[in-house]
Design an enzyme around this catalytic site. Structure first.
Site, short mmCIF file in Angstrom:
data_model
loop_
_atom_site.label_atom_id
_atom_site.label_comp_id
_atom_site.label_asym_id
_atom_site.label_seq_id
_atom_site.Cartn_x
_atom_site.Cartn_y
_atom_site.Cartn_z
N LYS A 1 3.01 3.29 -5.72
CA LYS A 1 2.46 2.28 -6.64
C LYS A 1 3.51 1.76 -7.61
O LYS A 1 3.43 0.63 -8.06
CB LYS A 1 1.24 2.84 -7.37
CG LYS A 1 0.20 3.45 -6.42
CD LYS A 1 -0.08 2.57 -5.19
CE LYS A 1 -0.75 3.34 -4.08
NZ LYS A 1 -0.77 2.59 -2.79
N GLU B 1 -11.36 4.19 -1.58
CA GLU B 1 -11.85 4.50 -0.23
C GLU B 1 -12.75 5.75 -0.22
O GLU B 1 -12.41 6.78 -0.79
CB GLU B 1 -10.69 4.68 0.76
CG GLU B 1 -9.53 5.54 0.30
CD GLU B 1 -8.44 4.76 -0.40
OE1 GLU B 1 -8.70 3.70 -0.97
OE2 GLU B 1 -7.29 5.22 -0.40
N ASP C 1 -3.19 -3.09 -2.54
CA ASP C 1 -4.24 -2.07 -2.61
C ASP C 1 -4.05 -1.25 -3.89
O ASP C 1 -2.95 -1.19 -4.45
CB ASP C 1 -4.17 -1.15 -1.39
CG ASP C 1 -5.38 -0.21 -1.31
OD1 ASP C 1 -5.24 0.87 -0.72
OD2 ASP C 1 -6.45 -0.57 -1.85
N ASN C 2 -5.12 -0.62 -4.36
CA ASN C 2 -5.05 0.39 -5.43
C ASN C 2 -4.60 -0.12 -6.79
O ASN C 2 -3.98 0.63 -7.57
CB ASN C 2 -4.11 1.55 -5.02
CG ASN C 2 -4.41 2.09 -3.67
OD1 ASN C 2 -3.58 2.02 -2.77
ND2 ASN C 2 -5.61 2.62 -3.49
N ASP D 1 0.83 -1.20 0.00
CA ASP D 1 0.00 0.00 0.00
C ASP D 1 0.87 1.26 0.00
O ASP D 1 0.49 2.30 0.51
CB ASP D 1 -0.93 -0.01 1.23
CG ASP D 1 -2.05 1.00 1.10
OD1 ASP D 1 -2.61 1.40 2.14
OD2 ASP D 1 -2.35 1.43 -0.04
O1 LIG Z 1 -0.20 6.97 -2.79
C1 LIG Z 1 -0.85 6.20 -2.10
N1 LIG Z 1 -0.26 5.47 -1.14
C2 LIG Z 1 1.20 5.60 -0.91
C3 LIG Z 1 1.56 6.77 0.01
C4 LIG Z 1 3.04 7.03 0.02
O2 LIG Z 1 3.77 5.85 0.38
C5 LIG Z 1 5.16 6.09 0.51
N2 LIG Z 1 5.75 4.97 1.24
C6 LIG Z 1 5.23 4.40 2.35
C7 LIG Z 1 6.08 3.41 2.76
C8 LIG Z 1 7.16 3.36 1.87
C9 LIG Z 1 8.32 2.57 1.79
N3 LIG Z 1 9.20 2.80 0.80
C10 LIG Z 1 8.97 3.75 -0.12
C11 LIG Z 1 7.83 4.55 -0.12
C12 LIG Z 1 6.93 4.35 0.91
C13 LIG Z 1 -2.33 6.10 -2.27
C14 LIG Z 1 -2.97 7.07 -3.05
C15 LIG Z 1 -4.37 7.03 -3.23
C16 LIG Z 1 -5.04 8.06 -4.06
C17 LIG Z 1 -6.08 7.71 -4.90
C18 LIG Z 1 -6.74 8.67 -5.68
C19 LIG Z 1 -6.32 9.98 -5.61
F1 LIG Z 1 -6.95 10.92 -6.34
C20 LIG Z 1 -5.27 10.35 -4.78
C21 LIG Z 1 -4.63 9.40 -4.01
C22 LIG Z 1 -5.14 6.03 -2.62
C23 LIG Z 1 -4.49 5.06 -1.85
O3 LIG Z 1 -5.20 4.06 -1.25
C24 LIG Z 1 -3.10 5.07 -1.68
O4 LIG Z 1 -2.52 4.07 -0.94
MG LIG Z 2 -3.92 2.48 -0.61
#
Ligand SMILES: O=C(NCCCOCn1ccc2cnccc21)c1cc(-c2ccc(F)cc2)cc(O)c1O
Ligand SMILES: [Mg+2]
Length: 214
Positions: free
Chosen positions: A144, A199, A169-170, A141
């Site tokens: 992406k 969500e 997810d996603n 999650d």
């Molecule tokens: O971007 C999303 N999640 C990621 C966060 C950063 O994660 C960075 N991150 C966290 C550990 C980690 C470890 N290593 C590298 C990067 C690392 C994410 C985005 C959306 C979304 C859907 C539609 C929209 F209009 C806008 C946003 C929905 C979701 O459910 C998501 O999960």
């Molecule tokens: Mg997500």
């Protein structure tokens, strides 16, 4: 000075949820995101699918890539057997600080280990740092475009065993096309798509469940 969305989410948990009651923490965050501000938690609809997979796998070891404010971390940990361990990775130090407080409020600090930093650095260190042999369940999650390289990295590091489950997810929104292409065409995985919605919205999204065949 202006608060951040994670800070406002934590305030909602501390206001509305009961200390030591993980389900009330999950409910408080969902209420905040539906009534006040959208946030990128897996949410209640996909969360039910997540719950069913966690219950089915009944994992002793879980890796979560992408903690954010620990909504899914708490949701997963609340369903784990007594001696199970969940390691969750968060890149953003501010989010990690909020997540620690959400985890503490839920009373799940002894089941969850939150690690700060990039997945590419930490995945190769899992065995030596945390005494992990393999993961029974991995919840993807985070960024992406890291789902595919990190899956290959977990394979290379011997962190997956026959029967390990990846839940992503996603896979539709924002989307993980290269990951889906790989995992659905690889003879080493048996994949299943669970159609749902992004969500707190009516936009299509879904979870991809993939069993590693060894
Ligand atoms: O971007 C999303 N999640 C990621 C966060 C950063 O994660 C960075 N991150 C966290 C550990 C980690 C470890 N290593 C590298 C990067 C690392 C994410 C985005 C959306 C979304 C859907 C539609 C929209 F209009 C806008 C946003 C929905 C979701 O459910 C998501 O999960
Ligand atoms: Mg997500």
């Amino acid at each position: 000075t202006q608060t951040t969305r994670p800070q406002r989410m934590l305030a909602a948990v501390q206001k509305s949820a009961t200390r030591g009651d993980p389900r009330s923490v999950v409910k408080a965050i969902d209420q905040f995101c539906r009534q006040k501000e959208w946030a990128m938690n897996v949410g209640d609809e996909k969360g039910c699918i997540l719950d069913s997979v966690v219950t089915e796998v009944n994992p002793a070891t879980v890796l979560e890539l992408g903690t954010y404010c620990a909504y899914s971390t708490v949701r997963i940990a609340s369903l784990l057997p007594p001696d199970a361990k969940l390691i969750t990775l968060e890149f953003n130090p501010h989010n990690a600080a909020i997540a620690r407080q959400v985890i503490a409020w839920a009373g799940l600090g002894d089941k969850i280990q939150l690690v700060e930093g990039p997945s590419g650095d930490w995945i190769p260190k899992m065995k030596e740092k945390f005494g992990i042999e393999t993961f029974d369940l991995v919840f993807l999650d985070h960024w992406k475009d890291r789902y595919l390289p990190d899956t290959k990295l977990m394979e290379e590091c011997g962190l997956l065993r026959k029967g390990s489950v990846l839940l992503a997810d996603n896979v539709i929104c924002p989307g993980t096309p290269d990951y889906l292409e790989y995992i659905r065409n690889s003879p080493r995985y048996k994949s299943q798509y669970f159609r749902s919605h992004l969500e707190y919205t009516k936009v299509e999204d879904g979870l991809e469940k993939s069993v590693f065949l060894g």
